[in-house]
Scaffold this active site. Structure first.
Site, mmCIF file in Angstrom:
data_model
loop_
_atom_site.group_PDB
_atom_site.id
_atom_site.type_symbol
_atom_site.label_atom_id
_atom_site.label_comp_id
_atom_site.label_asym_id
_atom_site.label_seq_id
_atom_site.Cartn_x
_atom_site.Cartn_y
_atom_site.Cartn_z
ATOM 1 C CB ILE A 1 30.717 25.551 49.319
ATOM 2 C CG1 ILE A 1 31.574 24.216 48.916
ATOM 3 C CG2 ILE A 1 29.975 25.224 50.698
ATOM 4 C CD1 ILE A 1 32.770 24.216 49.992
ATOM 5 N N GLY A 2 30.125 25.280 45.952
ATOM 6 C CA GLY A 2 30.778 25.616 44.674
ATOM 7 C C GLY A 2 30.570 24.737 43.560
ATOM 8 N N GLY B 1 32.541 24.358 39.559
ATOM 9 C CA GLY B 1 33.673 24.786 38.878
ATOM 10 C C GLY B 1 34.960 24.072 39.084
ATOM 11 N N GLY B 2 35.780 24.488 38.005
ATOM 12 C CA GLY B 2 36.990 23.598 37.823
ATOM 13 C C GLY B 2 36.734 22.146 38.170
ATOM 14 C CG PHE B 3 38.397 19.688 37.079
ATOM 15 C CD1 PHE B 3 38.425 19.468 35.419
ATOM 16 C CD2 PHE B 3 39.345 20.252 37.600
ATOM 17 C CE1 PHE B 3 39.679 19.886 34.811
ATOM 18 C CE2 PHE B 3 40.600 20.523 37.013
ATOM 19 C CZ PHE B 3 40.782 20.468 35.636
ATOM 20 N N GLY B 4 33.930 20.322 38.834
ATOM 21 C CA GLY B 4 32.736 19.538 39.310
ATOM 22 C C GLY B 4 31.932 20.562 40.281
ATOM 23 C CB VAL C 1 33.272 22.450 45.676
ATOM 24 C CG1 VAL C 1 33.925 21.948 47.259
ATOM 25 C CG2 VAL C 1 34.019 22.388 44.598
ATOM 26 C CE LYS D 1 37.032 21.090 42.960
ATOM 27 N NZ LYS D 1 37.997 21.766 42.106
ATOM 28 C CG ASP E 1 42.726 26.045 35.750
ATOM 29 O OD1 ASP E 1 42.812 27.000 35.078
ATOM 30 O OD2 ASP E 1 41.548 25.388 36.111
#
Ligand SMILES: *[C@@H]1O[C@H](CO)[C@@H](O)[C@H](O)[C@H]1NC(C)=O
Ligand SMILES: *[C@@H]1O[C@H](CO)[C@@H](O)[C@H](O)[C@H]1NC(C)=O
Ligand SMILES: *[C@@H]1O[C@H](CO)[C@@H](O)[C@H](O)[C@H]1NC(C)=O
Ligand SMILES: *[C@@H]1O[C@H](CO)[C@@H](O)[C@H](O)[C@H]1NC(C)=O
Ligand SMILES: *[C@@H]1O[C@H](CO)[C@@H](O)[C@H](O)[C@H]1NC(C)=O
Ligand SMILES: *[C@@H]1O[C@H](CO)[C@@H](O)[C@H](O)[C@H]1NC(C)=O
Ligand SMILES: *[C@@H]1O[C@H](CO)[C@@H](O)[C@H](O)[C@H]1NC(C)=O
Ligand SMILES: *[C@@H]1O[C@H](CO)[C@@H](O)[C@H](O)[C@H]1NC(C)=O
Length: 669
Positions: free
Chosen positions: A355-356, A358-361, A363, A378, A473
């Site tokens: 579903i996404g 970004g932000g470290f990995g 999801v 995540k 962040d």
């Protein structure tokens, strides 16, 4: 001279008499036999004579139904009355209960009647009662096969014994059950044996009684167990009944069986043929005569039981722990989850569940198999290089954070090099996906509510939890929107875990271009006010519907809003998607608060607590003219801080790699 002659004649006469009274019978089983049954005795459908069953306090009798003349009284006036010789052989079987003692025994009985009124069971074997026991008026001779010891203080102190009794239960002769085999005396257990053969022989001339026993199917031992002279004349009446009696007592009850019987008066009893006899009844397993076996079995079963219990407990404990982790999130203590469950939940981390990114990995959406709860997993491909224990402690501590405006961490799992963090699943996606969606417009009330929510979440992190948590962040893509358009701040605290990975703190910048406070690039040290800076940028972004840094690289949102503010045309920056439908005062408040928060100098920024007071109009916003630090340098400073950022470290977020590169180019130009 005469006496020898007279004696000789007499002898001839006696021999004639003996042959005249010769008599015998033979029963292989008792299907068609001349037997009278008394008490609980019966003949079962195998033809076996059952004297007693396994019931407490019962008695059974079985007698040949005709009395037999045993006493020679014909010449009693001349000679002492004499007992005829007799011989008998029978096979009996005792089946004891599988647990506890059996009892009491059976007896070959010679009695004047087949009826024993008022006789008692137990030790008295259904033949006597306590008042007539040992009374000479009984006229009963008993050869007992007793399996219970301790009758009075008589000779039969051994339970498993054979005894010869006159008129009562005190044995005249008693021997532990045994047989002679090649001169050796072998003791054996009458209850344990499948069946027992017994031979009783009485010689009327010598008055010697022989009793021999042997386990069933053993040949008849040549030497009797008992061979003793015993005067039984006084016991006998002229005519006697021959048969058996058996009894059980309270709490000691065996079944007593007779399989076959042969008898002969003045002769040798016809041999029993084993192949014609009914089969001995089956023994109950686990006889009480095997205490060792019982103990061993007891210990084994106890061990097995304990092991099973342990296994059950461990399984249950494991299940319970997981169950609790998934169920009891409210308690705020996420635990390590099973990788297997997460793998199952995300269908093996398939693309369709993604579903996404970004932000470290990446999801993934998933449904936990145990609870059916929707979660976002995540997956961070390279887990922190720090010690697992320290890391786990940190994650556990973050997991205890619980706030309505936070994306709560439910659990975590480390699998090989992957770190998995399990969060609440938030359905509406991130704020930036909504803000920059061409087909969807958030209205002003929704935006205002979202911003207030983010402020609440940050306030909880900064001031309301047991320790200060710096988000590091804050940005629109880290704010998730739930079904009721409430903001949920995600990924809190994680940046720190990663910044520690970096070799030097000064070159490490955790955050996202456009939201990074200027002082962060110099010190690398995040603080609550650097979070406030990012929140200020977020305020401006949300109202204007414009990204913090333009794709051209020449546009900087903070500067642009400030310019318009200074030109007193701040409403120019409002998102056209709002279609001029908004509360002007609120919009102005949010924009000016955004500028206030994104001031160059950290010291001049308000605390998040103060920010929430401004947002809720608890305090009026200070006048813009008082902002001494918003000087002409601010724009260039913003640019120079971008320029100072090293290329490789600029983006710790995967979401904005190209933008940061462009910003750097802009700075050089
Ligand atoms: C049983 O009794 C009947 C009648 O008295 C007799 O004819 C028969 O021989 C007896 N059987 C045995 C085995 O003694
Ligand atoms: C003994 O039993 C047999 C067979 O059941 C029977 O024929 C006979 O009459 C009985 N005798 C007596 C004295 O009861
Ligand atoms: C006794 O009779 C039963 C049937 O009633 C039969 O099954 C069994 O074999 C018989 N036993 C003997 C020893 O004849
Ligand atoms: C008893 O014994 C005498 C000899 O001592 C003999 O003459 C007589 O016939 C016997 N009585 C009987 C009833 O046989
Ligand atoms: C014992 O048995 C005898 C003979 O059957 C009887 O007369 C007497 O009453 C009995 N005694 C008791 C105490 O039952
Ligand atoms: C056994 O019988 C003999 C002979 O009748 C007698 O002398 C002895 O006392 C008896 N013993 C017991 C214990 O009854
Ligand atoms: C009894 O046993 C003794 C010793 O073994 C033996 O000599 C005798 O013949 C036996 N008596 C009978 C009637 O079998
Ligand atoms: C026992 O009985 C079986 C079957 O009737 C017979 O074949 C065998 O010869 C008998 N054995 C003896 C020793 O009589």
């Amino acid at each position: 001279m005469a006496p020898p002659k007279t004696l000789f004649v007499l002898l001839i006469f006696l021999i004639l008499l003996v042959s005249a009274t010769a008599f015998s019978f033979l029963f292989h089983g008792f299907n068609e036999s001349n037997i009278t049954l008394e008490g609980k005795a019966k003949i079962d459908n195998q033809g076996i004579l059952q004297l007693t069953g396994r019931k407490n306090n019962i008695v059974g009798h079985a007698f040949y139904n005709k009395s037999i003349i045993i006493l020679d009284k014909t010449n009693a006036s001349v000679l002492q009355p004499k007992v005829f010789s007799f011989s008998t052989c029978f096979v009996f079987s005792i089946v004891s209960p599988s647990s506890g003692p059996g009892g009491f025994g059976l007896a070959f009985t010679i009695a004047p009647s087949t009826q024993f009124p008022d006789a008692e069971g137990g030790h008295l074997l259904g033949l006597f009662n306590s008042s007539n026991d040992m009374s000479s008026s009984n006229h009963i001779l008993v050869v007992e096969f007793d399996t219970v010891n301790g009758y009075k203080d008589s000779a039969d102190t051994v339970g498993n014994h054979v005894g010869v009794n006159k008129n009562g239960m005190s044995s005249n002769i008693s021997e532990p059950a045994a047989y002679f085999e090649e001169g050796r005396k072998e003791e054996f257990n009458m209850e344990k044996a499948d069946a027992v053969c017994a031979w009783i022989e009485y010689d009327g001339e010598t008055e010697i009684l022989n009793v021999t026993i042997a386990p069933y199917l053993e040949p008849k031992p040549s030497k009797p167990l008992i061979s003793e002279a015993i005067d039984i004349k006084s016991v006998m009446e002229e005519s006697m009944f021959f048969g058996f009696s058996a009894s059980t007592g309270s709490r000691k009850a065996s079944s007593h069986y007779i399989l076959g019987w042969s008898f002969a008066l003045n002769g040798v009893s016809p041999p029993l043929n084993a192949s014609l006899l009914p089969k001995p009844p089956p023994k109950e397993k686990d006889s009480y005569y095997f205490p060792l076996v019982k103990v061993v079995i007891g210990i084994l079963s106890a061990l097995t039981f304990t092991l099973l219990c342990l296994l059950f407990c461990v399984t249950f404990y494991k299940r319970y722990m997981i169950f609790e982790t998934l169920e009891d999130w409210e308690r705020g203590c996420p635990h390590r989850l099973k990788y297997r469950d997460l793998h199952l939940a995300t269908k093996g981390f398939v693309e369709s569940q993604l579903i996404g990114v970004g932000g470290f990995g990446s999801v993934y959406k998933g449904v936990l198999p145990s609870t059916g709860t929707e979660v976002a997993v995540k997956r961070i491909m390279t887990s922190p290089a720090r010690g697992m224990r320290e890391f786990a402690a940190e994650i556990e501590s973050l997991g205890r954070l619980r706030h309505k405006n936070l994306v709560n961490l439910q659990g975590w799992c480390k699998h090989k090099n992957d770190l998995l963090l399990i969060y609440d699943y938030i359905p509406n996606g991130s704020l930036d996906s909504l803000l920059f969606n061409k087909n969807f417009a958030l209205d002003w009330d929704q935006r205002f509510k979202i911003l207030k929510g983010v402020a609440e979440g940050l306030l909880y992190l900064h001031e309301e939890w047991e320790q200060v948590v710096i988000h590091r962040d804050v940005k629109s893509s880290n704010i998730l929107i739930d079904g009721d358009f409430n903001a949920r701040l995600g990924d809190f605290g994680l940046a720190r875990l990663y910044s520690h990975d970096q070799v030097s703190h000064t070159t490490s910048v955790a955050g996202t271009i456009g939201y990074i406070a200027p002082e962060l690039t110099r010190t690398g040290k995040a603080s609550t006010s650097s979070d406030v800076y990012a929140f200020g940028v977020l305020l401006l972004e949300t109202v204007s519907g414009t990204r913090p840094v333009g794709s051209s690289g020449k546009f900087f949102l903070v500067d642009w809003v400030l310019e318009n503010c200074l030109l007193d045309q701040i409403l120019e920056v409002v998102d056209p998607k709002l279609d001029s439908v908004y509360d002007e005062e609120e919009v102005e408040l949010v924009l000016k608060l955004g500028l206030l928060c994104s001031q160059y100098k950290a010291d001049y920024r308000p605390s998040i607590k103060q920010v929430t007071r401004y947002l809720n109009i608890d305090d009026p916003l200070p006048d813009i003219s008082d902002w001494r630090h918003y000087d002409s340098q601010s724009t260039t400073t913003s640019l120079s801080f971008l320029e100072a950022m090293p290329t490789s470290k600029t983006s710790s977020s995967y979401s904005l790699p190209t933008r940061s590169t462009m910003s750097i180019e802009t700075g050089r130009s």
